[in-house]
Design a protein around this motif. Structure first.
Motif, mmCIF file in Angstrom:
data_model
loop_
_atom_site.group_PDB
_atom_site.id
_atom_site.type_symbol
_atom_site.label_atom_id
_atom_site.label_comp_id
_atom_site.label_asym_id
_atom_site.label_seq_id
_atom_site.Cartn_x
_atom_site.Cartn_y
_atom_site.Cartn_z
ATOM 1 N N TYR A 70 0.800 -1.224 0.000
ATOM 2 C CA TYR A 70 0.000 0.000 0.000
ATOM 3 C C TYR A 70 0.837 1.279 0.000
ATOM 4 O O TYR A 70 0.320 2.350 0.318
ATOM 5 C CB TYR A 70 -0.933 -0.003 1.218
ATOM 6 C CG TYR A 70 -1.951 -1.105 1.210
ATOM 7 C CD1 TYR A 70 -2.950 -1.151 0.243
ATOM 8 C CD2 TYR A 70 -1.922 -2.122 2.161
ATOM 9 C CE1 TYR A 70 -3.891 -2.169 0.219
ATOM 10 C CE2 TYR A 70 -2.860 -3.144 2.155
ATOM 11 C CZ TYR A 70 -3.840 -3.162 1.181
ATOM 12 O OH TYR A 70 -4.769 -4.186 1.169
ATOM 13 N N ARG A 71 2.084 1.181 -0.419
ATOM 14 C CA ARG A 71 2.967 2.344 -0.336
ATOM 15 C C ARG A 71 2.509 3.495 -1.235
ATOM 16 O O ARG A 71 2.876 4.654 -0.993
ATOM 17 C CB ARG A 71 4.408 1.949 -0.663
ATOM 18 C CG ARG A 71 4.653 1.515 -2.094
ATOM 19 C CD ARG A 71 6.082 1.013 -2.263
ATOM 20 N NE ARG A 71 7.061 2.040 -1.929
ATOM 21 C CZ ARG A 71 8.331 1.803 -1.588
ATOM 22 N NH1 ARG A 71 8.764 0.561 -1.526
ATOM 23 N NH2 ARG A 71 9.145 2.789 -1.325
ATOM 24 N N ASN A 72 1.706 3.219 -2.241
ATOM 25 C CA ASN A 72 1.232 4.278 -3.141
ATOM 26 C C ASN A 72 -0.279 4.505 -3.021
ATOM 27 O O ASN A 72 -0.911 5.001 -3.950
ATOM 28 C CB ASN A 72 1.591 3.927 -4.588
ATOM 29 C CG ASN A 72 3.091 3.922 -4.825
ATOM 30 O OD1 ASN A 72 3.783 4.874 -4.491
ATOM 31 N ND2 ASN A 72 3.598 2.828 -5.392
ATOM 32 N N LYS A 73 -0.835 4.161 -1.848
ATOM 33 C CA LYS A 73 -2.279 4.279 -1.649
ATOM 34 C C LYS A 73 -2.660 5.475 -0.776
ATOM 35 O O LYS A 73 -3.827 5.605 -0.375
ATOM 36 C CB LYS A 73 -2.827 2.997 -1.005
ATOM 37 C CG LYS A 73 -2.678 1.755 -1.867
ATOM 38 C CD LYS A 73 -3.600 1.786 -3.078
ATOM 39 C CE LYS A 73 -3.570 0.463 -3.831
ATOM 40 N NZ LYS A 73 -4.485 0.475 -4.997
ATOM 41 N N GLY A 74 -1.704 6.357 -0.468
ATOM 42 C CA GLY A 74 -2.036 7.569 0.261
ATOM 43 C C GLY A 74 -1.994 7.465 1.764
ATOM 44 O O GLY A 74 -2.367 8.419 2.452
ATOM 45 N N TYR A 75 -1.532 6.338 2.303
ATOM 46 C CA TYR A 75 -1.446 6.203 3.753
ATOM 47 C C TYR A 75 -0.217 6.899 4.323
ATOM 48 O O TYR A 75 -0.193 7.271 5.492
ATOM 49 C CB TYR A 75 -1.416 4.719 4.151
ATOM 50 C CG TYR A 75 -2.724 4.002 3.939
ATOM 51 C CD1 TYR A 75 -3.728 4.050 4.903
ATOM 52 C CD2 TYR A 75 -2.964 3.278 2.778
ATOM 53 C CE1 TYR A 75 -4.928 3.389 4.706
ATOM 54 C CE2 TYR A 75 -4.159 2.616 2.578
ATOM 55 C CZ TYR A 75 -5.139 2.671 3.544
ATOM 56 O OH TYR A 75 -6.328 2.018 3.345
ATOM 57 N N PHE A 76 0.822 7.045 3.507
ATOM 58 C CA PHE A 76 2.075 7.648 3.944
ATOM 59 C C PHE A 76 2.858 8.047 2.701
ATOM 60 O O PHE A 76 2.616 7.520 1.606
ATOM 61 C CB PHE A 76 2.889 6.652 4.791
ATOM 62 C CG PHE A 76 3.105 5.313 4.130
ATOM 63 C CD1 PHE A 76 4.161 5.098 3.253
ATOM 64 C CD2 PHE A 76 2.231 4.262 4.366
ATOM 65 C CE1 PHE A 76 4.355 3.874 2.634
ATOM 66 C CE2 PHE A 76 2.414 3.027 3.754
ATOM 67 C CZ PHE A 76 3.483 2.834 2.884
ATOM 68 N N PRO A 77 3.804 8.980 2.829
ATOM 69 C CA PRO A 77 4.650 9.322 1.687
ATOM 70 C C PRO A 77 5.445 8.098 1.240
ATOM 71 O O PRO A 77 6.100 7.450 2.063
ATOM 72 C CB PRO A 77 5.569 10.424 2.235
ATOM 73 C CG PRO A 77 4.847 10.982 3.406
ATOM 74 C CD PRO A 77 4.086 9.834 4.000
#
Length: 267
Positions: A228-235
């Motif tokens: 989920y690194r590109n799902k908006g949870y964190f930079p």
């Protein structure tokens, strides 16, 4: 009378489910469309809950519906996992798949709460419970970045059987965009944190939901961070630092809650 001891159908179409007539499985509903994340979460529910594969009925809601002929009387309890959707998103912001998954879980909640049937909603599940009960769920206040939250058991929580052997203060893995803004009507506040006040609640006596992930450990959260690194949870550029933090974190108490749920309602 045991919790929820009368019949009722969910109302979905699918093939018939056959289970061992001597046991009643836990229904594990999964919302993650990414197979690696879903499989890892399912394995964690088994391991941390002390469940054998034969004690559960797994349904990936991204792939199948809840069978129409499966009733609450067929089950020991219901466990709902996390997922990338948000119940507070406007309808036009949800994908067709997210909307269908949300509708499926919300569709079973009237029977769950009316019957006070054993239920444990994890992360996404607390939003579902809040939405069903008409409480405010949103992104405006209490979203938490991926990491750990310092949780504390409330006075009411100290008497709850799911928090037996859980220390008054403990760390838990979190990572969510939306949260409960108020305690839903009919709910008891069990666990709080400074960053997100409603970390665990109970509706009635047997319907539970947590904002944190009771099944998660450092390895599992590392898997989710990568997915989920590109799902908006964190930079995205902070992913490796977050993974290092998760590896170093001492998170043990939340899994006790999951195991207590299974042990209390296994039948």
């Amino acid at each position: 009378m045991e919790p929820g001891a009368h019949s009722g159908h969910f109302g979905w179409h699918s093939t018939q489910i056959r289970t061992d007539p001597m046991t009643k499985p836990f229904l594990i509903l999964q919302l993650r469309p990414e197979t690696e994340a879903s499989d890892d979460e399912f394995a964690a529910f088994l391991a941390k809950g002390g469940l054998e594969p034969g004690e559960v009925r797994r349904i990936r809601l991204d792939q199948e519906a809840i069978p129409e002929d499966l009733t609450l009387d067929d089950l020991s309890g219901v466990i709902v996992g996390g997922g990338p959707g948000c119940v507070s998103d406007a309808p036009e912001e949800k994908t067709a798949q997210e909307a269908r998954i949300e509708a499926a879980v919300l569709g079973l909640m009237p029977q769950v709460t009316a019957r006070d049937f054993p239920f444990l909603g994890c992360c996404y599940g607390i939003g579902i419970l809040g939405a069903h009960l008409g409480a405010e769920v949103g992104k405006g206040r209490y979203g938490e970045p991926v990491g750990t939250a310092d949780c504390r058991v409330t006075e009411a929580g100290q008497d709850d059987p799911l928090l037996d052997q859980v220390p008054e203060s403990f760390a838990a893995f979190v990572g969510h965009k939306e949260a409960l803004h108020v305690l839903p009507e009919g709910c008891t506040h069990l666990v709080a944190s400074d960053s997100c006040p409603y970390q665990m609640v109970r509706h009635g006596q047997h319907v539970y939901a947590t904002q944190f992930h009771p099944e998660a450990d450092g390895a599992g959260f590392e898997t989710r961070i990568r997915i989920y690194r590109n799902k908006g949870y964190f930079p995205p550029e902070t992913a490796e630092d977050l993974i290092a933090m998760c590896r170093a974190a001492e998170v043990r108490a939340p899994e006790v809650i999951l195991r207590n749920f299974v042990n209390r309602y296994r039948r």
